[in-house]
Structure formats: structure tokens, C-alpha cells
Design an enzyme around this catalytic site. Structure first.
Site, PDB file in Angstrom:
ATOM      1  CG  ASP A 135     -12.805 -10.379  19.199  1.00  0.00           C
ATOM      2  OD1 ASP A 135     -13.055  -9.807  18.122  1.00  0.00           O
ATOM      3  OD2 ASP A 135     -13.308 -10.037  20.279  1.00  0.00           O
TER       4      ASP A 135
ATOM      5  CB  SER B 210     -15.885  -3.563  20.863  1.00  0.00           C
ATOM      6  OG  SER B 210     -15.342  -3.479  19.570  1.00  0.00           O
TER       7      SER B 210
ATOM      8  CG  HIS C 192     -16.531  -8.321  18.590  1.00  0.00           C
ATOM      9  ND1 HIS C 192     -15.197  -8.070  18.831  1.00  0.00           N
ATOM     10  CD2 HIS C 192     -17.159  -7.107  18.669  1.00  0.00           C
ATOM     11  CE1 HIS C 192     -15.027  -6.779  19.039  1.00  0.00           C
ATOM     12  NE2 HIS C 192     -16.199  -6.174  18.960  1.00  0.00           N
TER      13      HIS C 192
END
Length: 513
Positions: A452, A226, A482
């Protein structure tokens, strides 16, 4: 979702004892070579309040302990011989043959604002294969957890802040939102004035290179997830010749402004909601929250409209507001494993009980069951506002609402109004977007997930292009949630492990399903 890059926060934690943490010094390190410092590794105690509380990490399956230490780093990298701060570290030593040990593998799990010291033990077993040849290492980036935490409002004030209407419908509601945001930002400046100018991603990247040297590694072997992909990209730009084997998973688009990132997230969360609704209604048994995908989404929209007028009982004494419900729904879309909790929460809300959706929202905001907040949200906002140059006026946001609503009828307003978070921030932002060009770097494996919600799939290709020719190698995972590696997809894990453990770069364009 107080920021465009907030990652799910439902994680267990572990950090350092106060006696181990080096706060800002009074210049006692001016003549010290910080690259020569020795780390004093000790058993990890229970986590601090800033990292979310909880218990000390249990030993690894083979009985080895998690160990913690603190690294001194310059508070201001433009004045490297000035005051220092302490960067909290955690590690699990390599479990395999010492003769095959590669070095340290440094993790950043995202946020920004997430504590690596708390997250790594929570997912430690997922990385057991990587531990055979690496010491697994993570850290609290500056401003986060025990690394000179950013502090803003107290717990009671944060409860009120997250209960407010974050999607104003009229002038009065807009004024309240802007006043509350200004009050929050002023509290951050009052309580963390010294830290705020020094929590940029470039500062954290320089901390990482110091960490590499202090750990005794010639190369930075890295696993970023991320926001950790943005941090890794900035590191590669600043130190391309020291990049070792690196993996970026759940990839931030480094070419976007903060507005473009928020708009991309609106599309991503809407796409994830569409996938959830399709999954629920396609099962052989009845979907308890709708008969068709459209029905599921229409019922959610009606629920949110009703909550705007009249909140439901939530976690006593708080109520489930429209904003809290939207936040809770978003949290559940971070992982397909959470979809059952979304169904449960919606069922309960339709029956007048908002507890589960509120608990999901609390998780996103870093609120523990005891009512105490970690510093996830303050750190998230501080880092984003220090990084992002843009400052959006309320009038500008209102003009962009149609575009955000077109991207997501459910999340559009929420993410659009989130752009005012930095409007009254005390520190100017650094740039429109990060520079991640890294000519001369070793290959970096870039893994994008087509489903995602938080870092939409399109960002992976943008990262590959921005890293430059011969650096980024794209791998696609056709999945949900995610990130990709923690989905436990065997194809993804084989590709990532093959590169990190054996140096085998998968063919560009590899697709895993």
C-alpha cells in the site's frame, strides 16, 4: 497529493437534491431531539458539483434503487441544541431474508474529503455479499459534498493552484508557493468560516453515533477504508460499547504526527514505484518505459527535471508541469489496475504529450472533464488542518528535506512541502495524533496491505496496538495498491465477509496472498 492522507478520487457520484439538504438552521431545532428524527428516503438524483458531477446511480442488479436522505446533526457538538447542518446519506436496502438482517453497515471510503454518497454506488456490486444481511449505508461527512461543503477558491483559481511549482528550488519559487498557499487558506476562511471549526474527525464520529440511532441500530457495524480507519478508530474510542462488527482496511497509523505520516507516505509511494518498475521490466515483452527497474525510475526522474524547466502540452489550455506529473504518477500507484495508465502516460510524455498524466492528476484533485472541481481538496485540507496540531514553518521543512529525499527521491520534496498546507490555517489543530484506544470494544478486523503506497502496511500493526488488548485483530494481505478488500482477493474477502456476516473473527496474524 495536497495532503498526507488524500485518497484516489477517480469515482462516480450521486447525491441529494437541494430540496432534500438541510443547511445550517437559525436555531429551529433547539428543542428537537435529533435522535428521534425520521429520515425521508427518496430516489437519488444526479450529484452536485461539490461531489464531482455525473449521473444519478443506476439501480442495483436486482432492480432495487439507491435511496438518499438527509440527517440533521448539531453544527457544534459542544452546543447540541444550537444550529444544525444536514448530513447527506445514501443506502441500498438489504437484499436477503428480512429475518436474517443484521442492521446497517456504514461505510467511509477515506480522504478525508471523499464523498461516501458518490462512492458507495460506484463500488456497490463489490459489496453484494454484505448486502444479503445489511442495509449498505454511506454518507458525506460534514464539510464534504452536500454536507455543508467547505468552499475555498473557484475553478480558475484552482487550476492555477495545482499548476504551481510545489517543490521550490529557490527563494523566489518558495515565496510564490507560500503566497499561493496563504491565498488559498484565506479563501477557505472567507467562504467557509462558520464550518471550519466543526469539521474535525471527532465531530464526524459523533455524527456517526447519531446516525446509528436514527437508523435504528443498537450497534455501529462499520467498514472504514483509508482515512475511514482513523474515523472508525476515533468512533471506537468515543463509543466503545456501541461498536458492532467493524473492519478497517488500508489502515492509517494513528500514532503518527502529520510529519511522520507524510514521511511514511514518501516511503510508501517510493516502494509502490519500485514495485511498478520491477513488474514492468520483468514481463516477457519489452517494458516500453525502461530496460531495468533502475532505468525506469531514472527516466521518470529526468522527465520531472525537464518539466520543472519546460512543461509539456497537457489538457488544453493547461500544461503538464512537474507538480502535475508527480501527482499523476502518484494517482496511478494507488491501484495495480492503474499501472497500465502510468505506462501509457509515461510513453506519451516521453513523446511530448502530457495529456494522460494530467488526466491522472486531475482525478487526484477532483477535477472533472468539464473543468469543474469537486470539493475533495478543500475538504481534505480543512479536516486535516482541524485535526492536526502541528504547524510547520518553511525553514523547518527545508531542514527536513534530506530525510524526505532519502525516503523517496521522487516524492520526497513533494510530500515535504505539502506540510505547509496548514501553516496559515484559520483554525487551530486539535491534537498531534488521534486517540483510538477503545477498551471494551468488540473485536475490530484490521487489514493491512504490504504494497500500500498511501497507508503503508506498518500502520496496521500500530492501529492494532493503539486500539488496545483484545480489540484489534490483524490480517495481512501481500498485494499491491491501496486497500485489500477491493483487490478481490478471495482470502481477504472470505475473512472480511466471515466476520461481518457470521461473526467469525479470523485468527490474529492471518496472511492472504
Amino acid at each position: 497529493m495536497p495532503s498526507s492522507r488524500l485518497r484516489a478520487a477517480a469515482l462516480t457520484a450521486v447525491v441529494l437534491l437541494p430540496s432534500l439538504v438541510a443547511g445550517c438552521s437559525n436555531g429551529d431545532s433547539r428543542d428537537e431531539d435529533l435522535t428521534a428524527q425520521k429520515l425521508h428516503w427518496k430516489d437519488c438524483p444526479a450529484p452536485s458539483r461539490a461531489e464531482g458531477g455525473g449521473s444519478a446511480p443506476t439501480p442495483l442488479p436486482d432492480g432495487d434503487p439507491w435511496q438518499c436522505a438527509t440527517m440533521k446533526a448539531p453544527l457544534n457538538w459542544d452546543d447540541p441544541k444550537g444550529d444544525t447542518l444536514g448530513i447527506a446519506l445514501i443506502r441500498a436496502k438489504a437484499s436477503g431474508d428480512p429475518g436474517r438482517r443484521i442492521g446497517s453497515l456504514v461505510f467511509n471510503f477515506g480522504g478525508p474529503g471523499g464523498s461516501g454518497v458518490t462512492t458507495l454506488p460506484a463500488f456497490g456490486e463489490d459489496y453484494a455479499a454484505l448486502r444479503t444481511r445489511y442495509d449498505l449505508v454511506s454518507f458525506d461527512p460534514r464539510g464534504v459534498g452536500r454536507s455543508d461543503e467547505v468552499r475555498c477558491e473557484n475553478d480558475q483559481q484552482l487550476d492555477a493552484y495545482f499548476q504551481q511549482d510545489m517543490t521550490p528550488d529557490d527563494a523566489a519559487e518558495r515565496t510564490t508557493l507560500l503566497d499561493n498557499t496563504k491565498q488559498f487558506n484565506a479563501a477557505c476562511e472567507k467562504n467557509s468560516k462558520k464550518a471550519l471549526p466543526h469539521v474535525r474527525t471527532t465531530d464526524a464520529a459523533r455524527d456517526m453515533d447519531l446516525m446509528r440511532q436514527v437508523l435504528g441500530d443498537a450497534k455501529m457495524h462499520y467498514f472504514g477504508i483509508s482515512y475511514g480507519t482513523e474515523l472508525g478508530g476515533v468512533y471506537a474510542h468515543l463509543f466503545p460499547r456501541t461498536v458492532g462488527r467493524a473492519v478497517f482496511d488500508a489502515v492509517v497509523d494513528p500514532t503518527q504526527t502529520s510529519e511522520q505520516g507524510a514521511l511514511g507516505q514518501a516511503r510508501g509511494f517510493q516502494r509502490a514505484l519500485d514495485n511498478y518498475a520491477e513488474d514492468c521490466t520483468s514481463k516477457t515483452e519489452d517494458c516500453p518505459v525502461g530496460d531495468t527497474p533502475a532505468d525506469v525510475k531514472n527516466r521518470i526522474a529526468r522527465l520531472l527535471a525537464q518539466l520543472d524547466a519546460k512543461p509539456l502540452p497537457g489538457v488544453f489550455p493547461r500544461e503538464l508541469t512537474q507538480s502535475a506529473a508527480t501527482n499523476g504518477i502518484a494517482q496511478a500507484l494507488y491501484s495495480k489496475d492503474f499501472w497500465e495508465y502510468l505506462t501509457e502516460g509515461l510513453e506519451q510524455a516521453y513523446d511530448g504529450d502530457g495529456r494522460t498524466l494530467m488526466l491522472l492528476s486531475d482525478s487526484m484533485n477532483g477535477r472533472g472533464e468539464n473543468g469543474e472541481y469537486s470539493n475533495l481538496v478543500p475538504a481534505n485540507i480543512a479536516i486535516n488542518c482541524a485535526d492536526d496540531r502541528a504547524r510547520y514553518s518553511p525553514a523547518y521543512v527545508e531542514g527536513r528535506l534530506p530525510a524526505f529525499r532519502a525516503a523517496s527521491p521522487l516524492f520526497g520534496d513533494f510530500l515535504a512541502w505539502g506540510m505547509v498546507s496548514c501553516t496559515d490555517w484559520a483554525v487551530p489543530g486539535a491534537a498531534d495524533h488521534p486517540d483510538v484506544s477503545a477498551p471494551g470494544s468488540a473485536p475490530i478486523l484490521v487489514v493491512g496491505n504490504t504494497g500500500d503506497p498511501a497507508t503503508p502496511y506498518e500502520g496496521a500493526r500500530k492501529m492494532v496496538d493503539a486500539l488496545g488488548d483484545g480489540v484489534g485483530v490483524e490480517l495481512t494481505y501481500r498485494g499491491q495498491g491501496h486497500g485489500a478488500y477491493d483487490s478481490k482477493n478471495k482470502c481477504v474477502q472470505a475473512a472480511v465477509n466471515g466476520y461481518l456476516l457470521d461473526g467469525k473473527v479470523p485468527a490474529a496474524g492471518t496472511v492472504c496472498s
